[in-house]
Design an enzyme around this catalytic site. Structure first.
Site, PDB file in Angstrom:
ATOM      1  N   GLU A  21      15.109  19.590 -10.753  1.00  0.00           N
ATOM      2  CA  GLU A  21      16.394  19.596 -11.447  1.00  0.00           C
ATOM      3  C   GLU A  21      17.510  19.863 -10.442  1.00  0.00           C
ATOM      4  O   GLU A  21      17.846  21.027 -10.167  1.00  0.00           O
ATOM      5  CB  GLU A  21      16.416  20.689 -12.526  1.00  0.00           C
ATOM      6  N   SER A  81      20.965  15.745 -16.839  1.00  0.00           N
ATOM      7  CA  SER A  81      21.686  14.677 -17.538  1.00  0.00           C
ATOM      8  C   SER A  81      20.807  13.482 -17.891  1.00  0.00           C
ATOM      9  O   SER A  81      21.234  12.336 -17.767  1.00  0.00           O
ATOM     10  CB  SER A  81      22.906  14.235 -16.718  1.00  0.00           C
ATOM     11  N   GLU A 141      19.654  27.944 -14.017  1.00  0.00           N
ATOM     12  CA  GLU A 141      20.593  28.841 -14.707  1.00  0.00           C
ATOM     13  C   GLU A 141      20.115  30.285 -14.617  1.00  0.00           C
ATOM     14  O   GLU A 141      20.927  31.214 -14.554  1.00  0.00           O
ATOM     15  CB  GLU A 141      20.770  28.383 -16.164  1.00  0.00           C
ATOM     16  N   GLY A 179      23.904  19.159 -16.893  1.00  0.00           N
ATOM     17  CA  GLY A 179      25.014  19.315 -17.824  1.00  0.00           C
ATOM     18  C   GLY A 179      26.312  18.697 -17.334  1.00  0.00           C
ATOM     19  O   GLY A 179      27.377  18.958 -17.885  1.00  0.00           O
ATOM     20  N   ASN A 230      14.615  21.275 -23.452  1.00  0.00           N
ATOM     21  CA  ASN A 230      15.043  22.644 -23.162  1.00  0.00           C
ATOM     22  C   ASN A 230      16.328  22.874 -23.948  1.00  0.00           C
ATOM     23  O   ASN A 230      17.393  22.383 -23.562  1.00  0.00           O
ATOM     24  CB  ASN A 230      15.285  22.811 -21.655  1.00  0.00           C
ATOM     25  N   TRP A 231      16.188  23.597 -25.038  1.00  0.00           N
ATOM     26  CA  TRP A 231      17.357  23.793 -25.911  1.00  0.00           C
ATOM     27  C   TRP A 231      18.328  24.829 -25.353  1.00  0.00           C
ATOM     28  O   TRP A 231      19.411  25.023 -25.909  1.00  0.00           O
ATOM     29  CB  TRP A 231      16.883  24.215 -27.309  1.00  0.00           C
ATOM     30  N   LYS A 232      17.937  25.535 -24.322  1.00  0.00           N
ATOM     31  CA  LYS A 232      18.799  26.584 -23.743  1.00  0.00           C
ATOM     32  C   LYS A 232      19.269  27.522 -24.862  1.00  0.00           C
ATOM     33  O   LYS A 232      18.498  27.781 -25.783  1.00  0.00           O
ATOM     34  CB  LYS A 232      19.963  25.945 -22.970  1.00  0.00           C
ATOM     35  N   HIS A 277      14.340  28.303 -13.929  1.00  0.00           N
ATOM     36  CA  HIS A 277      15.440  27.370 -14.183  1.00  0.00           C
ATOM     37  C   HIS A 277      16.648  27.782 -13.340  1.00  0.00           C
ATOM     38  O   HIS A 277      16.898  28.970 -13.144  1.00  0.00           O
ATOM     39  CB  HIS A 277      15.792  27.369 -15.675  1.00  0.00           C
TER      40      HIS A 277
END
Ligand code: 13P
Length: 251
Positions: free
Chosen positions: A166, A211, A99, A172, A11-13, A97
């Site tokens: 997650e 992570s 976020e 992160g 997942n490159w975000k 997600h």
């Protein structure tokens, strides 16, 4: 040996330009060309999907989007429909997600609508669920997961659906869940899926995110209910993502 096929996704975000994407893919393909026993996916930002699809053509690497809207088309400025994501070459989409839940107010109801729309368009779905640190410390982890599963999957079948556990406190932060914490949550998720869907849940792919690095992937993948990984930071560099994809398998 686990009977489920491992699934490892990047997942490159909100990272990478067009040239960085082309360079990553050109260097990544030769290293994973011989990997045939796991599914590998990359989820770049929307602007890079078409170029990534072109670069990945004919390879064993699947393309995923990071989000999608639930309507098919129309006056929704700034949104992208499941059909457009398919059209750009995606086979999967990440939905829910943390976020998106946190910064864009996505509720379980919205997540549910997005999953239904994505599946209707023929996309595989990676549904993200997970608790915050406060929720874990208050002993509410399982309650949170249960709500996200029941409301997110209301009226949805398990076909082509991957669940990504997650824990928000591990994303992160460099603070990975221990193998025991991951296994405990994954086993709980599978148990709830069994209640909802019966033995079909034994075939469900439940992957871990938060992570994940080359240093912890082997022990995470050794857990009986961890079937793969959704990797953020460590998926941005070819070397580290390759090592994660080539995790050491249990004997
Ligand atoms: P990190 O691997 O950077 O912790 O991100 C995990 C994640 O959110 C993947 O979706």
């Amino acid at each position: 040996m686990k009977m489920r096929r491992p699934f490892i996704a990047a997942n490159w975000k909100m990272n990478k330009t067009l040239s960085e994407t082309r360079e990553f893919i050109a260097n990544f393909i030769p290293v994973v060309r011989d990997v045939s026993d796991i599914d590998i996916a990359i989820a770049p930002p929307f602007t890079l999907l078409r170029a990534a699809a072109e670069a990945l053509k004919g390879t064993n690497i699947l393309l995923s989007a990071q989000n999608v809207f639930y309507e098919e088309k129309g006056a929704y400025t700034g949104e992208i429909s499941p059909l457009m994501v398919c059209d750009a070459g995606c086979k999967y989409v990440i939905i829910g997600h943390s976020e998106r839940r946190q910064y864009f107010n996505e509720t379980d109801l919205i997540v549910n609508r997005k999953i239904k729309a994505a599946k209707k368009a023929g996309l595989g779905v990676i549904l993200c669920i997970g608790e915050s640190l406060e929720e874990r410390e208050a002993g509410k982890t399982f309650d949170v997961l249960l709500k996200q599963i029941e409301e997110g999957l209301n009226g949805v079948d398990l076909e082509n659906l991957i669940i990504a556990y997650e824990p928000i406190w591990a994303i992160g932060t460099g603070k990975t869940a221990t193998s025991e914490q991951a296994q405990e949550a994954h086993a709980y998720i599978r148990e709830r899926l069994k209640i909802l869907y019966g033995n079909r849940a034994d075939e469900s792919c439940i992957i871990y995110g938060g992570s994940v690095t080359p240093d912890n992937i082997d022990s995470l993948m050794a857990c009986s209910d961890v079937d793969g990984a959704l990797v953020g930071g460590a998926s941005l560099k070819v070397d580290s993502f390759c090592r994660i994809v080539k995790f050491k398998k249990e004997k």
